[in-house]
Design a protein around this motif. Structure first.
Motif, short mmCIF file in Angstrom:
data_model
loop_
_atom_site.label_atom_id
_atom_site.label_comp_id
_atom_site.label_asym_id
_atom_site.label_seq_id
_atom_site.Cartn_x
_atom_site.Cartn_y
_atom_site.Cartn_z
N PRO C 158 0.82 -1.20 0.00
CA PRO C 158 0.00 0.00 0.00
C PRO C 158 0.85 1.25 0.00
O PRO C 158 1.94 1.25 0.58
N GLY C 159 0.36 2.28 -0.64
CA GLY C 159 1.13 3.52 -0.70
C GLY C 159 0.41 4.59 -1.48
O GLY C 159 -0.67 4.36 -2.04
N GLU C 160 1.02 5.77 -1.52
CA GLU C 160 0.36 6.91 -2.15
C GLU C 160 0.23 6.72 -3.66
O GLU C 160 -0.77 7.11 -4.26
N GLY C 161 1.25 6.11 -4.27
CA GLY C 161 1.19 5.87 -5.71
C GLY C 161 0.02 4.97 -6.06
O GLY C 161 -0.73 5.23 -7.01
N ALA C 162 -0.16 3.92 -5.26
CA ALA C 162 -1.26 2.99 -5.50
C ALA C 162 -2.61 3.71 -5.37
O ALA C 162 -3.53 3.46 -6.15
N VAL C 163 -2.71 4.60 -4.40
CA VAL C 163 -3.96 5.35 -4.20
C VAL C 163 -4.25 6.19 -5.45
O VAL C 163 -5.38 6.20 -5.96
N LEU C 164 -3.22 6.87 -5.95
CA LEU C 164 -3.41 7.73 -7.12
C LEU C 164 -3.84 6.91 -8.34
O LEU C 164 -4.75 7.30 -9.08
N ILE C 165 -3.18 5.77 -8.53
CA ILE C 165 -3.56 4.90 -9.65
C ILE C 165 -5.03 4.49 -9.51
O ILE C 165 -5.81 4.58 -10.46
N GLY C 166 -5.39 4.08 -8.31
CA GLY C 166 -6.77 3.65 -8.07
C GLY C 166 -7.78 4.76 -8.33
O GLY C 166 -8.83 4.53 -8.92
N LEU C 167 -7.44 5.98 -7.91
CA LEU C 167 -8.36 7.10 -8.09
C LEU C 167 -8.51 7.46 -9.56
O LEU C 167 -9.62 7.64 -10.05
N VAL C 168 -7.38 7.57 -10.27
CA VAL C 168 -7.45 7.90 -11.69
C VAL C 168 -8.23 6.82 -12.43
O VAL C 168 -9.12 7.11 -13.24
N TYR C 169 -7.94 5.58 -12.10
CA TYR C 169 -8.63 4.46 -12.74
C TYR C 169 -10.13 4.56 -12.53
O TYR C 169 -10.91 4.39 -13.46
N GLY C 170 -10.52 4.86 -11.32
CA GLY C 170 -11.94 4.88 -10.99
C GLY C 170 -12.69 6.05 -11.58
O GLY C 170 -13.90 6.01 -11.77
N GLN C 171 -11.97 7.16 -11.86
CA GLN C 171 -12.67 8.39 -12.27
C GLN C 171 -12.57 8.70 -13.75
O GLN C 171 -13.27 9.58 -14.24
N LEU C 172 -11.70 8.01 -14.46
CA LEU C 172 -11.44 8.36 -15.86
C LEU C 172 -12.71 8.48 -16.72
O LEU C 172 -12.87 9.47 -17.45
N PRO C 173 -13.64 7.53 -16.65
CA PRO C 173 -14.82 7.65 -17.53
C PRO C 173 -15.65 8.88 -17.24
O PRO C 173 -16.31 9.41 -18.12
N PHE C 174 -15.60 9.36 -15.99
CA PHE C 174 -16.40 10.54 -15.65
C PHE C 174 -15.81 11.79 -16.31
O PHE C 174 -16.48 12.79 -16.46
N MET C 175 -14.56 11.73 -16.69
CA MET C 175 -13.94 12.79 -17.47
C MET C 175 -14.24 12.58 -18.95
O MET C 175 -14.58 13.52 -19.67
N VAL C 176 -14.13 11.35 -19.40
CA VAL C 176 -14.23 11.08 -20.84
C VAL C 176 -15.63 11.36 -21.39
O VAL C 176 -15.78 11.97 -22.44
#
Lengths: 275, 379, 292
Positions: C158-176
């Motif tokens: 676990p770590g901050e990088g993993a959190v960022l990856i998870g967040l971007v992954y989860g939110q990308l379609p809401f941008m697209v």
């Protein structure tokens, strides 16, 4: 359609799209592969098995929860899309008293923390049901209907945001031209406006559907005895252990949705060719 | 196409209306009457058709629900929650529709003080005598007027024996940076604002209910220093991560440790390397209890169900499935030999360990733990 | 913007009736399920928590004083806003070219591509997050590759990088999705016109395409930013629950502490909503102005 540039996209754009799709599908591939692993932790490849699919089919609770979730998402999305599109029109096409207030109210469902909304809805339903009980002598209990109402409530605003984007870039002269040619308001809407903003409406609907499928907190607080939904079941499993059974379920849903998408495309393509 | 979408809308709105209008069949309806007063003393005429239980996730053997339906013709619906506060929020709003809930110790007190529970009728619970008297009449419900013990557990340290061949006797293994360095990133603490500060307080020689400023400050500093060594604060899938070997060491509930050791049904396999210990400085004890909601119209059926679960053979079966400790003294000897061996090994407290265990009390002072926890995680 | 009065567009009574019909269902829903609960939350935020967590109706300003007075709460705010901003920017940079590529495909392919982007999000969010844990874990695919190449193992999770990856992954379609909606209405011949007039592609992009698709960018950013600021599940699962975000604090105050503190939680929620609503409306106004 003639407005689209002839080229399909440069090399860089293609590469970027490929890489992004890879990013999007990496965890999906992992979960599909591990739905066939014999490792019960679901994190290692220790051999092929169909055991998890057998377990899945004998788990009535999980299957029931999946069906409930699909039903809720579909009905809530339909209602939210209609209401949301209407609201988007009102906001973009009219000037009226209280428009700014409505604008702020529209963003409330988006900015409100989920836990707050969930508890507020819980209190609201309890109060409303208490009143119904006092007036009519029957006490309703929370269930699919309350979950649907709650899901509509929080998806409407997302639909509005996306549909308004389409309306903002809309060339009003097209509607004026239609009116000049004798079309009434409804005809203009059906033949001109609706087709042009359809991508926005579909985008909003898909967004709403996606949100509804995954919502845990609001669903948890607005469902009732015996009505189980998938996100709540999965969240409970996290407390214990997500088994590859859930991977198997996800894989099946994935296959179903991909099949559905390609089938509908195929039917449209056939339709276009024959006409 | 237009017609179709209109049709779908109409159907959808009709469904919504029907679902809204549908009221609950909460009125106690009688089950098919059999030849009156049966041998077990249960009056079948008074049973409802359906009983709704709100319970922790995976906290009852589903086979027992089928057995109850077989025996009495009552269908038992079980829904799950994962925190007392979630359950209380839902019950407090009113009209939750549930009959039985399973609050933990302190939550029982909150609920009866707020008038959410109805009194237990002992006359309807002939099997109450099977329970261990030392687990009755606790601080949260004097005289057990509102609740019946269901499962209990203790909080200590679970570890891989191969990594700690000499065993563990002190919380220092989780709080001393010199010892933590060796297991950095492979150790977890419970994500709980009472359990985790509680262990720090015991290590420092205080009661885990200590709320004086000096003790709290000391515990806060200890936990802040510990944080960088942790893989995670985790109270959910500790069992799995211990079993898979991802954690070498974890602050855990006894049941999680037992599941890691023994496996969990057919969900994952056990790891024979796992041990569990209550350190010499002491640990926590807690208990989940069955209680009947005040607005439940099915009180009689609820009593019959609670009594059913207190039959020694069924209580043993249930405890074997769940992995936590049964307060049912008569059930202990009916447990499988393997589980009793694990109890003897430390997964259950013996008389000596019991002296070191403490209940976590909630009162007006308890808000300091919320602040402590926020301070630990807010650096 | 016309705040009061009905302006020229809406004088005719037919138009007014239409407006009323358009507004009625949505307004009912919003008022019943948001405006009323909102008032209740506002009332809670000035009340006192009882010993069992029940609300006591005595007026106090203490909740707000604590909120602004304690650095812990302020720093959780700042941390959440920062992570939200970072996630939004990454999503925008990843999402814009993807949306651009999508709208430039022939209609049939465009729909397929859109679905391909969305389908991963129809599997349960927690299941996907678990899959990331498998990928990023010490014995996971990435580390296996790294080690096979002869490098030492990295702790990715676990770590901050993993959190960022998870967040971007989860939110990308809401941008697209909003970007696709905006780009779909963009007239690409404008780009050719700009090129004919001697503008470089880069200049045409910055001066024409970006401003004209600003509403989509604005909508997408809001849809990504807000949920990210309020999230707590991703940071708990991929970050090891070691740091508090705003979502954690709210969750704790409402349903994890014993006793829970609804008044303080409500005050926090009220501030959260107030700041974000004002920011969003200002943001939309700004992006709308830019186009004129």
């Amino acid at each position: 359609m003639a407005r689209r540039a002839p080229e399909a996209g440069g090399l860089l754009l293609r590469l970027h799209t490929g890489a992004t799709l890879l990013f999007l599908y990496a965890p999906i591939v992992v979960l599909v592969v591990f739905s066939f692993t014999s490792d019960s932790f679901g994190v290692r490849w220790t051999g092929f098995t169909l055991r998890w699919y057998q377990r899945l089919f004998s788990d009535e609770r999980l299957i029931g929860a999946t069906l409930n979730t699909l039903l809720v998402a579909t009905v809530a999305t339909l209602i939210a899309t209609v209401i949301g599109t209407m609201l988007a029109f009102a906001m973009e096409r009219y000037r009226f008293r209280g428009r700014t207030g409505l604008e702020a109210l529209l963003y409330v469902p988006i900015v409100i923390p989920e836990i707050v909304m969930a508890l507020a809805l819980l209190g609201f339903f309890a109060l409303a049901f208490g009143l119904i009980d006092a007036w009519f002598g029957v006490r309703p209990v929370m269930g699919l209907a309350t979950v649907i109402i709650a899901h509509v409530a929080f998806t409407v605003s997302f639909v509005v945001v996306v549909v308004r984007t389409s309306l903002k870039n809309f060339d009003v002269r097209l509607e004026e031209a239609a009116a000049d040619l004798g079309a009434d308001a409804w005809q203009t809407f059906r033949r001109i406006t609706l087709p042009l903003i359809m991508p926005g409406i579909i985008g909003g609907a898909l967004l709403g559907f996606t949100l509804s499928l995954d919502d845990f907190i609001i669903t948890f607080f607005t469902t009732g005895p015996g009505t189980s939904l998938l996100p709540v079941e999965v969240y409970g499993q996290v407390k214990r252990a997500i088994t590859p059974k859930i991977n198997a379920l996800s894989t099946l849903m994935l296959v179903a949705s991909i099949t559905l998408v390609f089938l509908s495309q195929f039917i449209q393509w056939r339709g276009r060719r024959s006409s | 196409m237009e017609q179709l979408s209109r049709y779908i809308l109409i159907v959808a709105s009709l469904m919504l209306l029907a679902a809204c209008g549908g009221s609950t069949p909460t009125t106690p309806t009688t089950a098919p009457s059999s030849d009156a007063p049966a041998a077990d003393g249960v009056d079948r005429e008074r049973l409802a058709q359906e009983l709704r239980v709100y319970n922790w996730t995976d906290y009852i053997d589903p086979a027992l629900l089928d057995a109850f339906e077989q025996a009495y013709g009552v269908r038992v619906i079980v829904d799950n929650y994962d925190a007392n506060e979630d359950m209380i929020a839902k019950v407090r709003a009113g009209g939750s529709g549930y009959d039985i809930v399973v609050p933990s110790d302190y939550a029982v007190e909150t609920m009866w003080r707020d008038g959410l529970l109805q009194e237990i009728n002992r006359a309807w619970l002939p099997n109450l005598g099977n329970l261990d008297p030392t687990l009755l009449d606790k601080y949260f419900d004097p005289g057990n007027r509102y609740s019946v013990p269901y499962m209990y557990g203790i909080t200590g340290i679970a570890y891989q024996r191969s990594a700690f061949p000499d065993g563990i006797t002190s919380w220092a293994v989780l709080f001393d940076p010199a010892q933590l360095e060796r297991v950095r990133g492979q150790v977890s603490m419970l994500d709980d604002e009472r359990e985790t500060p509680g262990s720090a307080l015991r290590f420092l020689g205080h009661s885990l209910n200590a709320t004086d400023a000096a003790a709290i400050a000391e515990a806060t500093a200890l936990l802040q220093a510990q944080r960088e060594y942790l893989a995670a604060y985790n109270s959910s899938d500790v069992n799995r991560k211990l079993a898979s070997g991802e954690y070498l060491l974890a602050h855990a509930w006894s049941g999680q440790a037992l599941q890691a050791r023994n496996g969990l049904g057919d969900e994952f396999e056990g790891n024979p390397d796992i041990a569990f210990v209550i350190p010499n400085e002491g640990g926590a004890i807690w208990m989940d209890n069955m209680a009947i909601l005040k607005d439940s119209p099915n009180a009689y059926t609820a009593h019959v169900f609670i009594d059913f679960l207190m039959r020694p053979e069924l209580a043993a079966q249930n405890a074997g499935y769940i992995g936590y400790l049964t307060p049912n003294a008569a059930a202990i000897e009916l447990l499988p030999e393997t589980i009793r061996a694990l109890y003897a090994e430390g997964f259950a407290p013996d008389e000596q360990v019991k002296q070191r265990l403490e209940w976590m009390v909630r009162d007006e002072q308890s808000t300091v733990f919320t602040e402590l926890w926020t301070a630990v995680k807010g650096q | 913007m016309a705040i009061g009065g009905i302006t020229a567009a809406g004088v005719r009574s037919g138009a007014r009736r239409r407006l009323a019909a358009l507004l009625a269902p949505g307004l009912f829903w919003l008022i019943a399920f948001f405006a009323i609960p909102l008032v209740v939350v506002l009332a809670y935020s000035f009340a006192v928590p009882g010993p069992t967590g029940r609300i006591e109706w005595r007026f106090t300003l203490e909740n707000y004083q604590r909120l602004f007075g304690e650095t812990l709460y302020v720093s959780a705010y700042v941390r959440s806003l920062w992570v939200g901003l970072l996630t939004t920017v990454i999503c925008l940079v990843m999402g814009y070219p993807l949306a651009l590529f999508t709208v430039r495909q022939p209609p049939a392919w465009r729909a397929v591509l859109l679905f391909l982007i969305l389908i991963p999000f129809w599997t349960n969010f927690l299941v996907r997050t678990y899959a990331w844990m498998v990928i990023l874990s010490n014995n996971g695919i990435i580390n296996a590759t790294i080690q096979a190449l002869g490098f030492p193992r990295q702790i990715l999770y676990p770590g901050e990088g993993a959190v960022l990856i998870g967040l971007v992954y989860g939110q990308l379609p809401f941008m697209v999705l909003p970007l696709v909606a905006a780009l779909d209405r963009f007239d690409f011949t404008l780009m050719e016109a700009a090129a004919d007039l001697g503008a470089s592609r880069r200049r045409a992009f910055w001066r024409i395409m970006l401003p004209l698709t600003a509403p989509g960018i604005a909508a997408g950013s809001v849809l990504v930013f807000i949920p990210t600021v309020g999230q707590f599940v991703v940071s708990d699962l991929l970050g090891g629950a070691k740091v508090d975000f705003l979502g954690n604090l709210l969750q704790r105050l409402f349903t994890r502490s014993n006793p829970p503190n609804w008044p303080l939680g409500s005050a926090m929620a009220v501030m959260f909503m107030l700041v974000l609503t004002v920011a969003i409306i200002a943001y939309f106004r700004a992006t709308a102005e830019e186009r004129r």
